[in-house]
Scaffold this active site. Sequence first.
Site, PDB file in Angstrom:
ATOM      1  N   ARG A 140      -1.649   2.866   5.112  1.00  0.00           N
ATOM      2  CA  ARG A 140      -1.827   1.912   4.020  1.00  0.00           C
ATOM      3  C   ARG A 140      -3.245   1.376   3.889  1.00  0.00           C
ATOM      4  O   ARG A 140      -3.742   1.179   2.785  1.00  0.00           O
ATOM      5  CB  ARG A 140      -0.853   0.753   4.199  1.00  0.00           C
ATOM      6  CG  ARG A 140       0.556   1.207   3.979  1.00  0.00           C
ATOM      7  CD  ARG A 140       1.551   0.126   4.178  1.00  0.00           C
ATOM      8  NE  ARG A 140       2.859   0.602   3.739  1.00  0.00           N
ATOM      9  CZ  ARG A 140       3.986  -0.091   3.852  1.00  0.00           C
ATOM     10  NH1 ARG A 140       3.964  -1.288   4.402  1.00  0.00           N
ATOM     11  NH2 ARG A 140       5.113   0.401   3.422  1.00  0.00           N
ATOM     12  N   HIS A 146       0.458  -8.057   1.943  1.00  0.00           N
ATOM     13  CA  HIS A 146       1.834  -7.590   2.116  1.00  0.00           C
ATOM     14  C   HIS A 146       2.458  -8.002   3.441  1.00  0.00           C
ATOM     15  O   HIS A 146       3.629  -8.362   3.487  1.00  0.00           O
ATOM     16  CB  HIS A 146       1.853  -6.066   1.992  1.00  0.00           C
ATOM     17  CG  HIS A 146       3.227  -5.460   2.087  1.00  0.00           C
ATOM     18  ND1 HIS A 146       4.263  -5.865   1.279  1.00  0.00           N
ATOM     19  CD2 HIS A 146       3.729  -4.490   2.880  1.00  0.00           C
ATOM     20  CE1 HIS A 146       5.347  -5.160   1.579  1.00  0.00           C
ATOM     21  NE2 HIS A 146       5.066  -4.329   2.552  1.00  0.00           N
ATOM     22  N   LEU A 184       6.065  -5.557  -5.370  1.00  0.00           N
ATOM     23  CA  LEU A 184       5.855  -4.348  -4.577  1.00  0.00           C
ATOM     24  C   LEU A 184       6.442  -3.097  -5.239  1.00  0.00           C
ATOM     25  O   LEU A 184       7.569  -3.105  -5.710  1.00  0.00           O
ATOM     26  CB  LEU A 184       6.536  -4.554  -3.215  1.00  0.00           C
ATOM     27  CG  LEU A 184       6.513  -3.386  -2.236  1.00  0.00           C
ATOM     28  CD1 LEU A 184       5.103  -3.108  -1.765  1.00  0.00           C
ATOM     29  CD2 LEU A 184       7.425  -3.685  -1.057  1.00  0.00           C
ATOM     30  N   PHE A 211       7.154   9.237   5.095  1.00  0.00           N
ATOM     31  CA  PHE A 211       6.451   7.989   4.829  1.00  0.00           C
ATOM     32  C   PHE A 211       5.037   8.128   5.375  1.00  0.00           C
ATOM     33  O   PHE A 211       4.782   8.993   6.222  1.00  0.00           O
ATOM     34  CB  PHE A 211       7.187   6.831   5.522  1.00  0.00           C
ATOM     35  CG  PHE A 211       7.716   5.797   4.561  1.00  0.00           C
ATOM     36  CD1 PHE A 211       8.481   6.174   3.480  1.00  0.00           C
ATOM     37  CD2 PHE A 211       7.451   4.442   4.745  1.00  0.00           C
ATOM     38  CE1 PHE A 211       8.968   5.213   2.592  1.00  0.00           C
ATOM     39  CE2 PHE A 211       7.935   3.490   3.872  1.00  0.00           C
ATOM     40  CZ  PHE A 211       8.695   3.865   2.796  1.00  0.00           C
ATOM     41  N   GLN A 255      -2.101  -6.813   6.407  1.00  0.00           N
ATOM     42  CA  GLN A 255      -1.928  -5.564   5.673  1.00  0.00           C
ATOM     43  C   GLN A 255      -1.916  -5.807   4.169  1.00  0.00           C
ATOM     44  O   GLN A 255      -1.196  -6.674   3.675  1.00  0.00           O
ATOM     45  CB  GLN A 255      -0.606  -4.916   6.074  1.00  0.00           C
ATOM     46  CG  GLN A 255      -0.360  -3.615   5.335  1.00  0.00           C
ATOM     47  CD  GLN A 255       0.685  -2.765   6.024  1.00  0.00           C
ATOM     48  OE1 GLN A 255       1.869  -3.089   6.016  1.00  0.00           O
ATOM     49  NE2 GLN A 255       0.256  -1.700   6.655  1.00  0.00           N
ATOM     50  N   GLU A 260       6.296   2.330  -0.982  1.00  0.00           N
ATOM     51  CA  GLU A 260       5.623   3.526  -0.488  1.00  0.00           C
ATOM     52  C   GLU A 260       6.515   4.754  -0.672  1.00  0.00           C
ATOM     53  O   GLU A 260       6.052   5.888  -0.688  1.00  0.00           O
ATOM     54  CB  GLU A 260       5.312   3.332   0.995  1.00  0.00           C
ATOM     55  CG  GLU A 260       4.520   4.461   1.594  1.00  0.00           C
ATOM     56  CD  GLU A 260       3.893   4.057   2.925  1.00  0.00           C
ATOM     57  OE1 GLU A 260       3.434   2.913   3.038  1.00  0.00           O
ATOM     58  OE2 GLU A 260       3.871   4.903   3.828  1.00  0.00           O
ATOM     59  N   HIS A 309      -0.939  -3.966   0.850  1.00  0.00           N
ATOM     60  CA  HIS A 309      -0.166  -2.809   0.403  1.00  0.00           C
ATOM     61  C   HIS A 309      -0.881  -2.176  -0.778  1.00  0.00           C
ATOM     62  O   HIS A 309      -1.288  -2.880  -1.697  1.00  0.00           O
ATOM     63  CB  HIS A 309       1.248  -3.242   0.011  1.00  0.00           C
ATOM     64  CG  HIS A 309       2.215  -2.103  -0.071  1.00  0.00           C
ATOM     65  ND1 HIS A 309       2.162  -1.170  -1.077  1.00  0.00           N
ATOM     66  CD2 HIS A 309       3.226  -1.720   0.743  1.00  0.00           C
ATOM     67  CE1 HIS A 309       3.115  -0.270  -0.881  1.00  0.00           C
ATOM     68  NE2 HIS A 309       3.775  -0.585   0.223  1.00  0.00           N
ATOM     69  N   ARG A 346       0.168  -1.624  10.238  1.00  0.00           N
ATOM     70  CA  ARG A 346       1.591  -1.304  10.374  1.00  0.00           C
ATOM     71  C   ARG A 346       1.942  -0.097   9.520  1.00  0.00           C
ATOM     72  O   ARG A 346       1.553  -0.019   8.359  1.00  0.00           O
ATOM     73  CB  ARG A 346       2.450  -2.490   9.921  1.00  0.00           C
ATOM     74  CG  ARG A 346       3.936  -2.205   9.968  1.00  0.00           C
ATOM     75  CD  ARG A 346       4.739  -3.407   9.548  1.00  0.00           C
ATOM     76  NE  ARG A 346       4.616  -3.732   8.140  1.00  0.00           N
ATOM     77  CZ  ARG A 346       5.275  -3.118   7.163  1.00  0.00           C
ATOM     78  NH1 ARG A 346       6.113  -2.147   7.425  1.00  0.00           N
ATOM     79  NH2 ARG A 346       5.096  -3.486   5.908  1.00  0.00           N
TER      80      ARG A 346
END
Lengths: 609, 299
Positions: free
Chosen positions: A281, A346, A245, A113, A233, A248, A235, A381
């Site tokens: 991100r 997000h 969404l 990730f 955040q 990721e 995304h 994050r």
Amino acid sequence: MYEHDVLVIGGGGAGLRAAIAAHEEGADVAIVTKLHPVRSHTGAAEGGINAALRDGDSWEDHAYDTMKGSDFLGDAPAIETFAKNAPEEVIQLEHWGMPFSREDDGRVSQRPFGGLSFPRTTYAGAETGHHLLHTMYEQVVKRGITVYDEWYVSRLAVTDHDDPEDRECHGVVAYDIKTGEIAGFQASGGVILATGGLGQAFDHTTNAVANTGDGPAMAYRAGVPVEDMEMIQFHPTTLPSTGVLISEGVRGEGGILYNDQGERLMFEYGYANNEGELASRDVVARAELTEVNEGRGIEDEYVHLDMRHLGEERILDRLENILHLAEDFEGVDGLEEPMPVKPGQHYAMGGLEVDEHGETCIDGLYAAGECACVSMHGANRLGGNALPELLVFGARAGWHAADRDLGEAQIGTGPSAKSEDEDVDTPVSPGAIDAGDEDVAADGALVEPTEVLDHHVTAEEQRVESLLEKDEGVNHAEVRADVQETMTQNVNVFREESNLKEALEDLRVARERYQDVYVRDPSRTFNTDLIHTIETRNIIDVAEAITLGALAREEFRGAHWRAEHQERKDDEWIKHTMLAWNDGNPDLYYKPVILEGEDKTYEPKERSY
Amino acid sequence: MSTEVTEKETEAQTETEAESGESAHQSRRMEQKRQQASQRDLEEEARTEIDEAEQTIEVKVFRFDPEVAGKEEPRFDTFHVPFFKGMTVLDALIYARDHYDSSLTFRHSCRQAICGSDALFVNGRQRLGCKTQIADLEDHLNSTIRIEPLPHQEVVKDLVVDMEHFYDQMEAVEPFFDADELPDGDLEEQRQDRENREKIKMSTRCIWCGACMSSCNIAAGDNEYLGPAAINKAYRFAMDEREGEDRKQQRLNIIEQEHGVWRCQTQFSCTEVCPKDIPLTEHIQELKRESVKNNLKFW
């Protein structure tokens, strides 16, 4: 009046975990939620749950990655507690039957990730949150924990001491959506807010319609400071038309971002020469918008995310849900064509100030999950860190509210945790927020629990009656739409002083218009018009806190980009932005970031991916 | 069928109001407001605002509120909504609510087919509002789109149905994981074969929307029938190899009961309407086979 030892407000991941934890400690616990627990937005999480489970990985590496990801705005005690406890929480979920994706040897799978130095993201297809939510709700059912579903908590029953640190929370006031009954819920042990996100302050968001920042707004007005609210955040991969969404996980599995020239933009324009699509991100979101702003976007709006080369078998095995989302919400077949994506709101990294046991500065009031800021995400994050956060800190809040001794907290809360530095730079007049109705009792020395409850129930009945009785005025939907529009226009990925000020102006207008808001539906039965109207007030308050924080922080850190301040200013800004309601005249202040962990100090380094 | 409203419900509502202690003055004001609400000509209002839109659609929405004059009798309101590419049924409802009548009531939250709150009866079929593209509805520009609450469930208000019975049935199958034993060591997971995970994968996708239950003729006639969603939930655990044989036996006992799997007459309506493509009928049949095998071994 309903009575329990511990009340958990919100039935998402953090709430369910907190309730289970409090129940383990022997407390009589109840969950009060405006939805039904399985409808909570945790269910929409896709990618996964980070935890150092394997040889070659360690909690220390996870902690470091998290601190680096936070752009050194996270507090080490929180981050270390988080990274240490995440593995047992994840394995416990497995023991509770969560259907994780599996390796050939039968163990749970992990994948790479963004921003992680090890592939430590466990997952269940691309619908990890759904499985986590349902698995935990099953455990709640197994334990027979009381759930008040479709009850909307609209007010906290807090005493009226002058100093928020002297205040106590004795329960909540809730509205039964099905019948219109307004009732007090007394909690002798504690109230845990687990109300989730605030994405509805923006109009392009991955967040559910229910994510209106109710917890942060209520507790903020009751005296809990909010922390780092400017850290929102965005995304990088949401569907342009709806904000749905796209995990990721797509990039984790090898998905590639292209601009309209067919160039692999992350490398072609040097946004992240090492990590490419898997940079954190904030980096990817800015890269995409820069492409659009420089004329290399597709239809001047988005870029392409391509996963075709991964092959049908792998996509179906690990990302099947993404195919459905792209098909259902954008009409694109991800096996045959690239998917259109653009950044969308997000996650709120900021939220209610809590210590690492989940407690706020108000005695008996806790917060966990996205509505809280412990702070472990700092300015950015990492993907896959939200689900383990709600497990770790949901559990700790539950245990603590049910009286387990977790030792002394290292993270200070409340006005006394204020930075000693007197020379606080306040570039805006925080008087932008007009006091509205007060959430703290104000008739003096109200301390007896039942009296406090009664007082707040009466106040809430009056508020609801006056909203229902009014015959004409402004529809909340208009006010809400204005707030969402100005936030998306002005407080987005790229921020400029003039825009932030414009947003504050618009929010002030929204607040004025809100004074005339009325509820057209006179019914006490399932009155969503009324609920949305009350939520809209919360949206205005959190939107204003976000904007004030963004204007105050004159630097570029993590997700917070400022046109006039293009560098991270470690000398001045390794500190948390705090905002305390103070009867509607908010105090802006700071508190230091804790970079000292148990055995090491996290030295701020340039963040490159 | 979706218009059934019992007397009892209306009475319960009146009691709640009395208890909430409205003063005479307030009652009068509220009564006036209720009257006004019922007198508004929504159709007229809806027609005037959308002249500029290039294309519009007509949605006919079921309305009912037990305590508002004029809405106590179920009726349909028609709204004219500007159409855009990619518009969903939920988008149309939100538009109607936010622009014409804020009292229009329906559940929705995630808008991405995972929270399961907006299962509706659209043009005679159970569907998730958020996932249903209006363009996919036949002849959508020339005919009226008819939106009703889920059939066979009691209507609370407008498109909102009472889900309690559905939740009760879900809980009746003991929907929680119960392994016989856990591996030694706190950080040691139970191993699960990839194939076994595949086997239960579809069953774990249920979002509790209730579309299947609403579409099921058997459930409509037998209130105690566990129904497709609950049986699917039982399947999810009974087929999970991490639970032991004893637990599986108990699970089969639950689904074998009088109102369990044997009520299913394989009409496939649940499978047809499931927004998550769960092969519900197949799962029910597989549990029937399991329970036959289960009983055989004692003979």
